[in-house]
Design an enzyme around this catalytic site. Sequence first.
Site, PDB file in Angstrom:
ATOM      1  N   GLU A   1      17.800  -6.511  54.522  1.00  0.00           N
ATOM      2  CA  GLU A   1      17.045  -7.598  53.895  1.00  0.00           C
ATOM      3  C   GLU A   1      16.636  -8.660  54.911  1.00  0.00           C
ATOM      4  O   GLU A   1      15.556  -9.225  54.840  1.00  0.00           O
ATOM      5  CB  GLU A   1      17.847  -8.235  52.747  1.00  0.00           C
ATOM      6  CG  GLU A   1      17.899  -7.376  51.496  1.00  0.00           C
ATOM      7  CD  GLU A   1      16.522  -7.074  50.907  1.00  0.00           C
ATOM      8  OE1 GLU A   1      15.614  -7.921  51.028  1.00  0.00           O
ATOM      9  OE2 GLU A   1      16.352  -5.984  50.348  1.00  0.00           O
TER      10      GLU A   1
ATOM     11  N   TYR B   1      15.437 -15.813  48.106  1.00  0.00           N
ATOM     12  CA  TYR B   1      15.064 -14.428  47.824  1.00  0.00           C
ATOM     13  C   TYR B   1      16.120 -13.459  48.359  1.00  0.00           C
ATOM     14  O   TYR B   1      16.568 -12.547  47.657  1.00  0.00           O
ATOM     15  CB  TYR B   1      13.693 -14.092  48.441  1.00  0.00           C
ATOM     16  CG  TYR B   1      13.459 -12.608  48.410  1.00  0.00           C
ATOM     17  CD1 TYR B   1      13.046 -11.985  47.237  1.00  0.00           C
ATOM     18  CD2 TYR B   1      13.715 -11.811  49.528  1.00  0.00           C
ATOM     19  CE1 TYR B   1      12.893 -10.612  47.173  1.00  0.00           C
ATOM     20  CE2 TYR B   1      13.567 -10.439  49.475  1.00  0.00           C
ATOM     21  CZ  TYR B   1      13.146  -9.843  48.300  1.00  0.00           C
ATOM     22  OH  TYR B   1      13.016  -8.484  48.238  1.00  0.00           O
TER      23      TYR B   1
ATOM     24  N   ASP C   1       9.743 -11.415  45.434  1.00  0.00           N
ATOM     25  CA  ASP C   1       8.967 -11.415  46.681  1.00  0.00           C
ATOM     26  C   ASP C   1       7.494 -11.224  46.334  1.00  0.00           C
ATOM     27  O   ASP C   1       7.105 -11.271  45.160  1.00  0.00           O
ATOM     28  CB  ASP C   1       9.482 -10.325  47.632  1.00  0.00           C
ATOM     29  CG  ASP C   1       9.234  -8.926  47.081  1.00  0.00           C
ATOM     30  OD1 ASP C   1       8.792  -8.806  45.918  1.00  0.00           O
ATOM     31  OD2 ASP C   1       9.454  -7.954  47.826  1.00  0.00           O
TER      32      ASP C   1
END
Length: 366
Positions: free
Chosen positions: A53, A136, A154
């Site tokens: 991520e 996020y 996103d």
Amino acid sequence: MMSGRKRSSAPLSGSADGEFALAVLDWYDRHARSLPWRQRDGAPDPYRVWLSEIMLQQTTVAAVTRYFARFTDLWPTVHDLAAAEPTAIMREWAGLGYYARARNLHKCAQIIASEHGGVFPDEVADLIRLPGVGEYTAAAIAAIAFNKPETAVDGNVERIMARFHSIDTPLPAAKKELRALAAHYIPGQRCDRAGDYTQALMDIGATICTPKLPKCEICPLGQHCMARNSGTDPATLPRREKKSPRPRRVGYVYWVTDKAGRVLIHTRPETGLLGGMRALPTSAWESIAPDHPPWIQAALLVGTRVEVRHIFTHFELHLSGLAAPSDSISIPDLPDKSFQWVARDHILAEGLPSLFRKAAMQFLGS
Ligand code: SF4
């Protein structure tokens, strides 16, 4: 098919509402992308989820894949990464961009190793306190690694929601509305697959509901999609407020060589753009041609055909190449020990960020 639905920012209700998550998960079971950090059997490894991520922030899957493989080979656990030399991490990160991520990656690994016993927290409120982990990323890690019903919104998810509800409000003003819609459809208590659901939406956004040519005819959400069914061209959504053009900055990049064929590089300051990265020396980057730094004798600089353009988030940089023989610099006055000579043949193995790699390749070919 519920064609011809009116535009609405209200979530679907009743059975159609539940159908959203089911359609998404059913599609995922058949079409999920095979990605190196994705685990379909057994519990996901939070370290690999976190690492992927961070790497995927503002970076494509295609660009990240090779880096992810290299990092997990070199540092298979968070303890290994925490113990790594910062210079080794920066060198391996070279070319992936947004270098503050690499510095935060190391800091975060050290915190997880020393303060959390190597175990990542599973709540967004704790994850978000870690260096380099924003809203996020925290939600994505909580959902994917720990199956928490969190809303990781996103660009993919914004696009799907804007189209599914045919939202006309332009971004960024529409963010709150799109986020509320995305939160509404999270399976939550209805099923135990929040992680799969989050990844499924990422996949649908990346492969079906793409920015320019959405493949509505094979989309699992097509039946209730308001953009598709109301005649709006989905590719026009989400709308965006016009951005003002990026300011332009200019500067010089120097190819300083000595008689032994070595090239001068330096390690940029820890803070600031490309912080901590190995680089070719440059002047300051200004809106008009800047002065040369005091340790370079401007009179001996030779113009070259080297021109490099690089887009940063907030400005566009144009660097012009200047060659400088070593007697054009005053070695004792070099600003600090971060300057170093390297063999010309090794310059491309120094882990230069892509801006300087491009420049070095041009100098080498010129
Ligand atoms: S039907 Fe088309 S516009 Fe609607 S979500 Fe699917 S791909 Fe996107």
